[in-house]
Design an enzyme around this catalytic site. Sequence first.
Site, PDB file in Angstrom:
ATOM      1  N   ASP A 220     -35.782  -3.807 -74.204  1.00  0.00           N
ATOM      2  CA  ASP A 220     -35.984  -4.644 -73.019  1.00  0.00           C
ATOM      3  C   ASP A 220     -37.226  -5.513 -73.182  1.00  0.00           C
ATOM      4  O   ASP A 220     -37.257  -6.655 -72.710  1.00  0.00           O
ATOM      5  CB  ASP A 220     -36.122  -3.754 -71.780  1.00  0.00           C
ATOM      6  CG  ASP A 220     -34.839  -3.003 -71.497  1.00  0.00           C
ATOM      7  OD1 ASP A 220     -33.760  -3.606 -71.617  1.00  0.00           O
ATOM      8  OD2 ASP A 220     -34.910  -1.801 -71.181  1.00  0.00           O
ATOM      9  N   GLY A 221     -38.246  -4.957 -73.838  1.00  0.00           N
ATOM     10  CA  GLY A 221     -39.474  -5.726 -74.066  1.00  0.00           C
ATOM     11  C   GLY A 221     -39.179  -7.006 -74.846  1.00  0.00           C
ATOM     12  O   GLY A 221     -39.706  -8.078 -74.535  1.00  0.00           O
TER      13      GLY A 221
ATOM     14  N   ALA B 231     -51.693   3.558 -56.406  1.00  0.00           N
ATOM     15  CA  ALA B 231     -52.851   4.330 -55.953  1.00  0.00           C
ATOM     16  C   ALA B 231     -53.511   3.747 -54.699  1.00  0.00           C
ATOM     17  O   ALA B 231     -54.693   3.363 -54.717  1.00  0.00           O
ATOM     18  CB  ALA B 231     -53.870   4.471 -57.096  1.00  0.00           C
TER      19      ALA B 231
ATOM     20  N   ASN C 119     -38.589  -8.664 -64.043  1.00  0.00           N
ATOM     21  CA  ASN C 119     -38.831  -7.291 -63.588  1.00  0.00           C
ATOM     22  C   ASN C 119     -39.724  -7.222 -62.360  1.00  0.00           C
ATOM     23  O   ASN C 119     -39.350  -6.674 -61.346  1.00  0.00           O
ATOM     24  CB  ASN C 119     -39.536  -6.477 -64.679  1.00  0.00           C
ATOM     25  CG  ASN C 119     -38.575  -5.833 -65.665  1.00  0.00           C
ATOM     26  OD1 ASN C 119     -37.382  -5.749 -65.387  1.00  0.00           O
ATOM     27  ND2 ASN C 119     -39.092  -5.386 -66.782  1.00  0.00           N
ATOM     28  N   GLU C 120     -40.941  -7.733 -62.512  1.00  0.00           N
ATOM     29  CA  GLU C 120     -41.922  -7.557 -61.440  1.00  0.00           C
ATOM     30  C   GLU C 120     -43.183  -8.342 -61.723  1.00  0.00           C
ATOM     31  O   GLU C 120     -43.375  -8.861 -62.829  1.00  0.00           O
ATOM     32  CB  GLU C 120     -42.321  -6.081 -61.265  1.00  0.00           C
ATOM     33  CG  GLU C 120     -43.327  -5.519 -62.260  1.00  0.00           C
ATOM     34  CD  GLU C 120     -42.765  -5.237 -63.641  1.00  0.00           C
ATOM     35  OE1 GLU C 120     -43.162  -5.972 -64.580  1.00  0.00           O
ATOM     36  OE2 GLU C 120     -41.933  -4.356 -63.812  1.00  0.00           O
TER      37      GLU C 120
ATOM     38  N   ARG D 263     -55.806  -0.972 -49.413  1.00  0.00           N
ATOM     39  CA  ARG D 263     -56.951  -0.730 -50.298  1.00  0.00           C
ATOM     40  C   ARG D 263     -56.526   0.263 -51.367  1.00  0.00           C
ATOM     41  O   ARG D 263     -55.989   1.332 -51.079  1.00  0.00           O
ATOM     42  CB  ARG D 263     -58.139  -0.169 -49.538  1.00  0.00           C
ATOM     43  CG  ARG D 263     -59.326   0.017 -50.467  1.00  0.00           C
ATOM     44  CD  ARG D 263     -60.632   0.143 -49.741  1.00  0.00           C
ATOM     45  NE  ARG D 263     -61.720   0.009 -50.703  1.00  0.00           N
ATOM     46  CZ  ARG D 263     -62.970  -0.155 -50.387  1.00  0.00           C
ATOM     47  NH1 ARG D 263     -63.337  -0.211 -49.131  1.00  0.00           N
ATOM     48  NH2 ARG D 263     -63.897  -0.262 -51.315  1.00  0.00           N
TER      49      ARG D 263
HETATM   50  P1  NAP Z   1     -44.010  -1.628 -72.790  1.00  0.00           P
HETATM   51  O1  NAP Z   1     -45.106  -1.008 -71.970  1.00  0.00           O
HETATM   52  O2  NAP Z   1     -44.154  -1.627 -74.277  1.00  0.00           O
HETATM   53  O3  NAP Z   1     -42.561  -0.958 -72.453  1.00  0.00           O
HETATM   54  C1  NAP Z   1     -42.181  -0.635 -71.189  1.00  0.00           C
HETATM   55  C2  NAP Z   1     -40.902   0.193 -71.159  1.00  0.00           C
HETATM   56  O4  NAP Z   1     -40.151  -0.281 -70.032  1.00  0.00           O
HETATM   57  C3  NAP Z   1     -39.993   0.088 -72.378  1.00  0.00           C
HETATM   58  O5  NAP Z   1     -39.443   1.363 -72.657  1.00  0.00           O
HETATM   59  C4  NAP Z   1     -38.911  -0.877 -71.921  1.00  0.00           C
HETATM   60  O6  NAP Z   1     -37.653  -0.651 -72.574  1.00  0.00           O
HETATM   61  C5  NAP Z   1     -38.805  -0.494 -70.456  1.00  0.00           C
HETATM   62  N1  NAP Z   1     -38.240  -1.524 -69.576  1.00  0.00           N
HETATM   63  C6  NAP Z   1     -38.524  -2.843 -69.493  1.00  0.00           C
HETATM   64  N2  NAP Z   1     -37.790  -3.414 -68.531  1.00  0.00           N
HETATM   65  C7  NAP Z   1     -37.010  -2.438 -67.992  1.00  0.00           C
HETATM   66  C8  NAP Z   1     -36.050  -2.409 -66.953  1.00  0.00           C
HETATM   67  N3  NAP Z   1     -35.737  -3.495 -66.235  1.00  0.00           N
HETATM   68  N4  NAP Z   1     -35.468  -1.220 -66.652  1.00  0.00           N
HETATM   69  C9  NAP Z   1     -35.780  -0.110 -67.323  1.00  0.00           C
HETATM   70  N5  NAP Z   1     -36.696  -0.069 -68.314  1.00  0.00           N
HETATM   71  C10 NAP Z   1     -37.304  -1.225 -68.643  1.00  0.00           C
HETATM   72  O7  NAP Z   1     -43.902  -3.125 -72.268  1.00  0.00           O
HETATM   73  P2  NAP Z   1     -42.871  -4.266 -72.580  1.00  0.00           P
HETATM   74  O8  NAP Z   1     -41.838  -3.754 -73.521  1.00  0.00           O
HETATM   75  O9  NAP Z   1     -43.625  -5.508 -72.891  1.00  0.00           O
HETATM   76  O10 NAP Z   1     -42.206  -4.434 -71.139  1.00  0.00           O
HETATM   77  C11 NAP Z   1     -42.926  -4.900 -70.035  1.00  0.00           C
HETATM   78  C12 NAP Z   1     -42.499  -4.055 -68.861  1.00  0.00           C
HETATM   79  O11 NAP Z   1     -43.089  -2.775 -68.979  1.00  0.00           O
HETATM   80  C13 NAP Z   1     -42.974  -4.559 -67.514  1.00  0.00           C
HETATM   81  O12 NAP Z   1     -42.106  -5.513 -66.970  1.00  0.00           O
HETATM   82  C14 NAP Z   1     -43.025  -3.274 -66.703  1.00  0.00           C
HETATM   83  O13 NAP Z   1     -41.849  -3.084 -65.944  1.00  0.00           O
HETATM   84  C15 NAP Z   1     -43.107  -2.173 -67.720  1.00  0.00           C
HETATM   85  N6  NAP Z   1     -44.337  -1.391 -67.534  1.00  0.00           N
HETATM   86  C16 NAP Z   1     -44.190  -0.143 -67.012  1.00  0.00           C
HETATM   87  C17 NAP Z   1     -45.299   0.626 -66.748  1.00  0.00           C
HETATM   88  C18 NAP Z   1     -45.095   1.988 -66.172  1.00  0.00           C
HETATM   89  O14 NAP Z   1     -43.933   2.357 -65.966  1.00  0.00           O
HETATM   90  N7  NAP Z   1     -46.156   2.714 -65.887  1.00  0.00           N
HETATM   91  C19 NAP Z   1     -46.579   0.134 -67.006  1.00  0.00           C
HETATM   92  C20 NAP Z   1     -46.692  -1.150 -67.540  1.00  0.00           C
HETATM   93  C21 NAP Z   1     -45.541  -1.918 -67.793  1.00  0.00           C
HETATM   94  P3  NAP Z   1     -37.419  -0.828 -74.137  1.00  0.00           P
HETATM   95  O15 NAP Z   1     -37.909   0.445 -74.756  1.00  0.00           O
HETATM   96  O16 NAP Z   1     -35.945  -1.000 -74.294  1.00  0.00           O
HETATM   97  O17 NAP Z   1     -38.219  -2.030 -74.580  1.00  0.00           O
END
Ligand code: NAP
Length: 258
Positions: A42-43, A177, A114-115, A140
């Site tokens: 997804d990334g 938080a 996503n967000e 806050r």
């Molecule tokens: P990353 O931190 O390397 O990976 C984030 C994980 O989220 C990966 O496992 C990715 O899947 C999965 N993901 C992304 N979009 C998704 C969706 N719509 N539904 C379910 N899983 C999803 O960051 P990145 O790959 O650059 O992706 C950025 C995304 O990471 C942001 O949009 C945010 O949603 C998410 N993120 C999550 C957290 C958290 O949950 N605490 C914190 C920061 C960011 P793949 O393994 O297939 O790439």
Amino acid sequence: MKYSVLIRDDDNSKKIAEYIKKNIKYSYDENNPEIVIAIGGDGTLLEAFHKYPNSIVFGLHTGHLGFFANYNPDDIDLLINDINNNTYKTEKIPLLSMLIEEWNGNVYYEDAINEATVLSPVKTLILDVKIDDEILEKFRGTGLCVSTTAGSTAYNKSLHGAVVDHDLVVMQLAEVAGINSNAYRSLGSPLLVSSKRRITLESDMPLELSVSIDNLSYSLKEFKRITFYYQNHFMNMGYHNLEGFIKRIARTFIDSGK
Ligand code: NAP
């Protein structure tokens, strides 16, 4: 027709990319492709969209989660055939638009799949939260996340937000938080609002914080306000067979589709 490929940095994805490049009949163009193949997870797909927002994106997942991907490693020849013979269909994924304003007059327009989050990990944020023009709360805490329907399974889920059926177009506001004391009282649970509304987060003084939009992050020195809204912006995703919503969440989160 021109195409480009974005690849996650692993050997399997690189190998698949070489095979695809040998077999796609169109010309390769990294600057102005009509079609982009995101090989990875997804990334990779988020990266592809933000680099080429006007292209049709095909997600081929090679391990990891691959929530968005419509083609898996067994479908490489199907994907090549679909692109070469125009036998694919496209799904429109609604994007969440936002206007970011700073006290110094800078404004930025962005779209998220996503967000978006507004975060300050060290000093807590104080933000007025408005739905349309009505004040909901003074928040806050570390920050707030506003997610799309498609993003409900991403960061939003880690914040205990609800997973949303892809037939609904909503925005979901979730706290990161929140402090919740007698001085600052906020809802404390995720809030789903209609796509017809606007969510505004605003500060009455310049704040130093970071705003993330999907896989991108920006540091702002004089944050004033961010307003979220839908305006019929879409990402075009290519597919052959569209996996149903329930099957997709079961595969991704519960039983790997077994
Ligand atoms: P990353 O931190 O390397 O990976 C984030 C994980 O989220 C990966 O496992 C990715 O899947 C999965 N993901 C992304 N979009 C998704 C969706 N719509 N539904 C379910 N899983 C999803 O960051 P990145 O790959 O650059 O992706 C950025 C995304 O990471 C942001 O949009 C945010 O949603 C998410 N993120 C999550 C957290 C958290 O949950 N605490 C914190 C920061 C960011 P793949 O393994 O297939 O790439």
